[in-house]
Design a protein around this motif. Sequence first.
Motif, PDB file in Angstrom:
ATOM      1  N   MET A 288      -4.954  -4.599 -10.706  1.00  0.00           N
ATOM      2  CA  MET A 288      -5.005  -3.134 -10.730  1.00  0.00           C
ATOM      3  C   MET A 288      -3.619  -2.549 -11.019  1.00  0.00           C
ATOM      4  SD  MET A 288      -8.121  -2.232 -10.325  1.00  0.00           S
ATOM      5  CE  MET A 288      -8.544  -3.691 -11.256  1.00  0.00           C
ATOM      6  N   PHE A 289      -2.609  -3.177 -10.461  1.00  0.00           N
ATOM      7  CA  PHE A 289      -1.234  -2.747 -10.708  1.00  0.00           C
ATOM      8  C   PHE A 289      -0.892  -2.873 -12.197  1.00  0.00           C
ATOM      9  CE2 PHE A 289       3.174  -4.144 -11.285  1.00  0.00           C
ATOM     10  CZ  PHE A 289       3.851  -3.025 -10.828  1.00  0.00           C
ATOM     11  N   LEU A 290      -1.243  -4.017 -12.779  1.00  0.00           N
ATOM     12  CA  LEU A 290      -0.944  -4.241 -14.194  1.00  0.00           C
ATOM     13  C   LEU A 290      -1.730  -3.288 -15.098  1.00  0.00           C
ATOM     14  CD1 LEU A 290      -0.760  -8.130 -14.164  1.00  0.00           C
ATOM     15  CD2 LEU A 290       1.155  -6.515 -14.327  1.00  0.00           C
ATOM     16  N   TYR A 291      -2.984  -3.032 -14.754  1.00  0.00           N
ATOM     17  CA  TYR A 291      -3.772  -2.049 -15.509  1.00  0.00           C
ATOM     18  C   TYR A 291      -3.134  -0.667 -15.433  1.00  0.00           C
ATOM     19  CZ  TYR A 291      -7.825  -5.138 -16.201  1.00  0.00           C
ATOM     20  OH  TYR A 291      -8.662  -6.142 -16.585  1.00  0.00           O
ATOM     21  N   ALA A 292      -2.659  -0.318 -14.256  1.00  0.00           N
ATOM     22  CA  ALA A 292      -2.043   0.999 -14.082  1.00  0.00           C
ATOM     23  C   ALA A 292      -0.772   1.128 -14.915  1.00  0.00           C
ATOM     24  CB  ALA A 292      -1.744   1.254 -12.610  1.00  0.00           C
ATOM     25  N   ARG A 293      -0.014   0.059 -15.014  1.00  0.00           N
ATOM     26  CA  ARG A 293       1.201   0.103 -15.835  1.00  0.00           C
ATOM     27  C   ARG A 293       0.864   0.213 -17.309  1.00  0.00           C
ATOM     28  NH1 ARG A 293       5.748  -3.954 -14.225  1.00  0.00           N
ATOM     29  NH2 ARG A 293       6.849  -2.607 -15.682  1.00  0.00           N
ATOM     30  N   LYS A 294      -0.229  -0.397 -17.696  1.00  0.00           N
ATOM     31  CA  LYS A 294      -0.631  -0.354 -19.102  1.00  0.00           C
ATOM     32  C   LYS A 294      -1.274   0.999 -19.458  1.00  0.00           C
ATOM     33  CE  LYS A 294      -3.115  -3.003 -22.522  1.00  0.00           C
ATOM     34  NZ  LYS A 294      -2.285  -3.937 -23.243  1.00  0.00           N
TER      35      LYS A 294
ATOM     36  N   LYS B 263       0.837  -1.205   0.000  1.00  0.00           N
ATOM     37  CA  LYS B 263       0.000   0.000   0.000  1.00  0.00           C
ATOM     38  C   LYS B 263       0.867   1.249   0.000  1.00  0.00           C
ATOM     39  CE  LYS B 263      -3.711   2.221   2.505  1.00  0.00           C
ATOM     40  NZ  LYS B 263      -4.562   2.193   3.663  1.00  0.00           N
ATOM     41  N   ALA B 264       1.923   1.240   0.774  1.00  0.00           N
ATOM     42  CA  ALA B 264       2.790   2.415   0.889  1.00  0.00           C
ATOM     43  C   ALA B 264       3.632   2.646  -0.365  1.00  0.00           C
ATOM     44  CB  ALA B 264       3.701   2.277   2.106  1.00  0.00           C
ATOM     45  N   THR B 265       4.110   1.565  -0.964  1.00  0.00           N
ATOM     46  CA  THR B 265       4.976   1.680  -2.131  1.00  0.00           C
ATOM     47  C   THR B 265       4.224   2.247  -3.315  1.00  0.00           C
ATOM     48  OG1 THR B 265       6.297  -0.168  -1.402  1.00  0.00           O
ATOM     49  CG2 THR B 265       6.456   0.408  -3.709  1.00  0.00           C
TER      50      THR B 265
ATOM     51  N   PRO C 145      -0.961   4.472 -17.849  1.00  0.00           N
ATOM     52  CA  PRO C 145      -0.391   5.385 -16.852  1.00  0.00           C
ATOM     53  C   PRO C 145      -1.268   6.614 -16.569  1.00  0.00           C
ATOM     54  CG  PRO C 145       1.197   4.933 -18.603  1.00  0.00           C
ATOM     55  CD  PRO C 145      -0.072   4.266 -18.980  1.00  0.00           C
ATOM     56  N   GLU C 146      -2.078   7.026 -17.553  1.00  0.00           N
ATOM     57  CA  GLU C 146      -2.923   8.197 -17.324  1.00  0.00           C
ATOM     58  C   GLU C 146      -4.019   7.910 -16.288  1.00  0.00           C
ATOM     59  OE1 GLU C 146      -4.506   5.774 -20.670  1.00  0.00           O
ATOM     60  OE2 GLU C 146      -2.556   6.689 -20.320  1.00  0.00           O
ATOM     61  N   SER C 147      -4.320   6.644 -16.047  1.00  0.00           N
ATOM     62  CA  SER C 147      -5.332   6.269 -15.049  1.00  0.00           C
ATOM     63  C   SER C 147      -4.704   5.704 -13.773  1.00  0.00           C
ATOM     64  CB  SER C 147      -6.282   5.231 -15.641  1.00  0.00           C
ATOM     65  OG  SER C 147      -6.927   5.727 -16.778  1.00  0.00           O
ATOM     66  N   ALA C 148      -3.415   5.841 -13.630  1.00  0.00           N
ATOM     67  CA  ALA C 148      -2.704   5.230 -12.495  1.00  0.00           C
ATOM     68  C   ALA C 148      -3.254   5.677 -11.154  1.00  0.00           C
ATOM     69  CB  ALA C 148      -1.211   5.536 -12.584  1.00  0.00           C
ATOM     70  N   GLN C 149      -3.653   6.925 -11.060  1.00  0.00           N
ATOM     71  CA  GLN C 149      -4.146   7.432  -9.777  1.00  0.00           C
ATOM     72  C   GLN C 149      -5.431   6.726  -9.348  1.00  0.00           C
ATOM     73  OE1 GLN C 149      -4.816  11.671  -9.687  1.00  0.00           O
ATOM     74  NE2 GLN C 149      -3.757  11.790  -7.726  1.00  0.00           N
ATOM     75  N   SER C 150      -6.334   6.480 -10.283  1.00  0.00           N
ATOM     76  CA  SER C 150      -7.576   5.789  -9.919  1.00  0.00           C
ATOM     77  C   SER C 150      -7.299   4.326  -9.571  1.00  0.00           C
ATOM     78  CB  SER C 150      -8.613   5.904 -11.036  1.00  0.00           C
ATOM     79  OG  SER C 150      -8.163   5.259 -12.199  1.00  0.00           O
ATOM     80  N   TYR C 151      -6.340   3.716 -10.254  1.00  0.00           N
ATOM     81  CA  TYR C 151      -5.975   2.338  -9.909  1.00  0.00           C
ATOM     82  C   TYR C 151      -5.310   2.287  -8.536  1.00  0.00           C
ATOM     83  CZ  TYR C 151      -7.058   0.951 -14.694  1.00  0.00           C
ATOM     84  OH  TYR C 151      -7.693   0.690 -15.868  1.00  0.00           O
TER      85      TYR C 151
ATOM     86  N   LYS D 113      -6.002   4.211  -6.060  1.00  0.00           N
ATOM     87  CA  LYS D 113      -7.100   4.305  -5.086  1.00  0.00           C
ATOM     88  C   LYS D 113      -7.748   2.945  -4.877  1.00  0.00           C
ATOM     89  CE  LYS D 113      -8.296   9.136  -5.879  1.00  0.00           C
ATOM     90  NZ  LYS D 113      -9.282  10.069  -6.439  1.00  0.00           N
ATOM     91  N   GLU D 114      -7.953   2.215  -5.968  1.00  0.00           N
ATOM     92  CA  GLU D 114      -8.543   0.882  -5.868  1.00  0.00           C
ATOM     93  C   GLU D 114      -7.619  -0.065  -5.106  1.00  0.00           C
ATOM     94  OE1 GLU D 114     -11.239  -2.178  -6.186  1.00  0.00           O
ATOM     95  OE2 GLU D 114     -11.553  -0.052  -6.611  1.00  0.00           O
TER      96      GLU D 114
END
Length: 137
Positions: free
Chosen positions: A98-104, A37-39, A106-112, A114-115
């Motif tokens: 969610m991590f993998l989606y965020a890497r794919k 969570k922290a990383t 990056p513009e939505s990384a913040q919402s991922y 949060k999830e």
Amino acid sequence: MANNIIPFNAHHHSREILQESFIDINNRIIRLAGDMKATGIVEHPDRFLARCDELRSQLSEAGDIFRRCAQLRLVPDLAGAMESLRILHLMISHIELMFLYARKNPESAQSYQKEINLTANDFFSRHTRLTKSIAWL
């Protein structure tokens, strides 16, 4: 020949050993989940998936301890505890996804992120309830 037979009870772990093992694994689970969570997904992405794998490994060890505790009647509902562990495993898979989606994306990384944080909070809550189900706590 009878002298070579080891009684079944000799294989049982003592309550104290199980308690020490569980506390050690429990502390590792809490640390790893907190680190995830922290990383976050931006910093140290290579370590994120490794932490998920390590967390799964620790949950598997916790399951082994729960089964041994059930033999000593320290876990009143082994089936419920194992179901909770399965749900925790699924939560880790969700966090990884969610991590993998965020890497794919990056513009939505913040919402991922949060999830991931919401799922991590749910993980902590379920893990706490599971931990309290053991008779010595």
